[in-house]
Enzyme design. Structure first.
Site, PDB file in Angstrom:
ATOM      1  N   GLU A 213       0.861  -1.183   0.000  1.00  0.00           N
ATOM      2  CA  GLU A 213       0.000   0.000   0.000  1.00  0.00           C
ATOM      3  C   GLU A 213       0.891   1.225   0.000  1.00  0.00           C
ATOM      4  O   GLU A 213       1.787   1.334   0.822  1.00  0.00           O
ATOM      5  CB  GLU A 213      -0.891   0.000   1.257  1.00  0.00           C
ATOM      6  CG  GLU A 213      -1.895  -1.139   1.266  1.00  0.00           C
ATOM      7  CD  GLU A 213      -2.305  -1.559   2.681  1.00  0.00           C
ATOM      8  OE1 GLU A 213      -1.660  -1.125   3.655  1.00  0.00           O
ATOM      9  OE2 GLU A 213      -3.265  -2.349   2.779  1.00  0.00           O
ATOM     10  N   HIS A 220      -0.503   2.001   9.541  1.00  0.00           N
ATOM     11  CA  HIS A 220      -0.117   0.968   8.571  1.00  0.00           C
ATOM     12  C   HIS A 220       1.400   0.863   8.437  1.00  0.00           C
ATOM     13  O   HIS A 220       2.095   1.872   8.440  1.00  0.00           O
ATOM     14  CB  HIS A 220      -0.677   1.281   7.180  1.00  0.00           C
ATOM     15  CG  HIS A 220      -2.164   1.202   7.100  1.00  0.00           C
ATOM     16  ND1 HIS A 220      -2.968   2.310   7.221  1.00  0.00           N
ATOM     17  CD2 HIS A 220      -2.985   0.135   6.947  1.00  0.00           C
ATOM     18  CE1 HIS A 220      -4.241   1.933   7.124  1.00  0.00           C
ATOM     19  NE2 HIS A 220      -4.283   0.615   6.965  1.00  0.00           N
ATOM     20  N   SER A 351      -9.693  -8.446  11.549  1.00  0.00           N
ATOM     21  CA  SER A 351     -10.782  -8.842  10.662  1.00  0.00           C
ATOM     22  C   SER A 351     -10.825 -10.353  10.685  1.00  0.00           C
ATOM     23  O   SER A 351      -9.789 -11.008  10.806  1.00  0.00           O
ATOM     24  CB  SER A 351     -10.536  -8.376   9.228  1.00  0.00           C
ATOM     25  OG  SER A 351     -10.722  -6.988   9.148  1.00  0.00           O
TER      26      SER A 351
END
Ligand code: ATP
Ligand code: MG
Length: 425
Positions: A213, A220, A351
């Protein structure tokens, strides 16, 4: 003479000792001089007295540059003035490695050196007790995570980190050359942990993942570590319960085993409660637009509504989840899924969800997501020869550490962060 750790000196085991470590601080009060010596187990005061301490030791003790590595031989004695009540009267001091000065970063407890400069000199930053405290706590997080699942009959897995194709789609991959073939660094152990759970039932792992990313944020990293589990015959509810139990266990252990580190960081850690709330309820509670992901602000709001709580937002719309997350009641067109996120202290830490273990349903879901099932042949075929329903999740290690130690920037919770701009040290 055998080396004694500073902690053992305070336990009063020996009178004549040889301690080794780093010069933390020196002070010269003319007739008396102090050197604070630091090793991994603690700090101790070395006290040199004019006329009593050998002349050569007295002369040099305050002239050794800070952070130099030294060896001190001497006698311990009780002292009301010394921190922790014991000091060492030195007979001999040997400089093992002298530190050059000036130091490129401030390593004092009051260091104002900015993060990126500190990371440029991370090896020296590790001299600081604050940084050591953060990573001792991280160590306990990993250890208690392993211990918990090991004690619950899970098998620790070592997934491959070089893969031939995307396991998730979405996040960008780092390409790698693999002889004549193209390969990638794994963005998640997803496929592999599923394969193992479909035979050995309960698996856990701590493994690095890479995400190309491009954005540079404070939450992050481009290389992060994940703490994962995958469990056969489980649905989202059951694995959320596993997460509630393990996070509580980890925090109990950190409170029990890292008392000094938490005190040093001035952190009052509480074992969190758990709250289970569906995506639909969350939308109403926060006044969000239906069909949108939780924004960082929404995550913060959840923390305000449920302080000191792991908030499990479950049953997300299928449109917001990966293709491999099970649809409600195994219906291909279900609006809702068996996927969840966990939010703790205002940040997503996890998640997870139940996976699709039925090849035909998987193909349908891939097509709905406009992905080509041909690219996922290995993945789909792995469920053709006896695959039970299964579910799992992953907790970001650095995210959880960052929240436990109360740091805003995830880089503080990673020994050697990799981000858009940083590849060294
Ligand atoms: P986010 O929405 O916060 O960007 P994500 O949904 O892309 O995260 P997942 O794929 O769900 O991340 O990964 C599982 C967990 O791994 C996350 O909840 C988080 O704790 C951690 N994680 C994911 N991406 C990163 C990253 N780039 N750096 C550090 N930790 C990460
Ligand atoms: Mg996520």
């Amino acid at each position: 003479m055998q080396r004694t750790y500073i902690k053992e000196v305070f336990e009063g085991k020996e009178k004549k000792v040889n301690v080794k470590g780093w010069v933390h601080e020196t002070r010269d009060l003319s007739k008396i001089k102090f050197l604070i010596l630091r090793d991994i187990s603690g700090n101790i005061q070395i006290t040199a007295i004019k006329g009593k301490t050998p002349e050569n030791v007295f002369e040099k003790i305050d002239k050794i540059p800070r952070e130099s590595v030294i060896s001190v031989e001497g006698t311990t004695q009780k002292s009301k003035q010394a921190p922790n009540g014991i000091e060492i009267i030195p007979d001999k001091i040997e400089i093992i490695s002298e530190a050059e000065h000036p130091l490129p970063i401030d390593v004092s407890d009051f260091s104002k050196t900015e993060l990126s400069k500190r990371l440029d000199y991370r090896f020296l930053d590790f001299h600081r007790q604050k940084i050591q405290a953060i990573f001792k706590i991280q160590n306990e997080i990993c250890n208690s995570f392993r211990e918990f699942f090991y004690n619950n009959g899970f098998i620790e897995m070592q997934p491959p980190c070089i893969i031939s194709s995307a396991s998730e789609g979405g996040t960008e991959l780092f390409p790698a050359k693999y002889f004549e073939k193209n390969a990638y660094l794994a963005q998640s152990p997803q496929l592999y942990k599923q394969m193992l759970a479909c035979s050995m039932e309960k698996t856990f792992m701590i493994t690095p993942v890479w995400r190309a990313e491009k954005h540079n944020t404070i939450r992050h990293l481009n290389e992060a570590r994940q703490m994962d589990i995958e469990v056969a015959f489980a649905n989202q509810m059951e694995i959320m319960k596993w997460e509630e139990r393990v996070v509580k266990y980890i925090i109990e252990k950190v409170i029990e085993k890292c008392k000094n580190e938490l005190d040093f960081l001035k952190i009052k850690l509480k074992v969190p409660k758990a709250e289970y709330i569906s995506y639909d309820e969350t939308v109403k509670l926060l006044g969000m637009k239906y069909g949108e992901d939780l924004s960082p602000e929404d995550e913060k709001k959840l923390n305000e509504k449920f302080p000191d709580t792991i908030v499990f937002v479950h049953s997300w719309p299928t449109s917001l989840r990966c293709f491999y997350i099970m649809t409600k009641d195994e219906k291909p067109d279900a609006k809702l899924s068996e996927g969840f996120d966990a939010i703790y202290k205002g940040l997503e830490i996890t998640s997870g969800g139940q996976r699709i273990h039925m090849p035909e349903l998987l193909i349908k879901r891939l097509k709905t997501k406009k992905m080509n099932p041909k690219n996922f042949k290995y993945y789909i075929d792995s469920f053709r020869y006896g695959a039970p329903p299964h579910a799992g999740w992953s907790i970001g290690l650095e995210r959880l550490t960052q929240l436990i130690v109360g740091e805003k920037n995830i880089r503080e919770a990673c020994m050697f962060p990799r981000d858009r701009d940083r590849l060294v040290p």
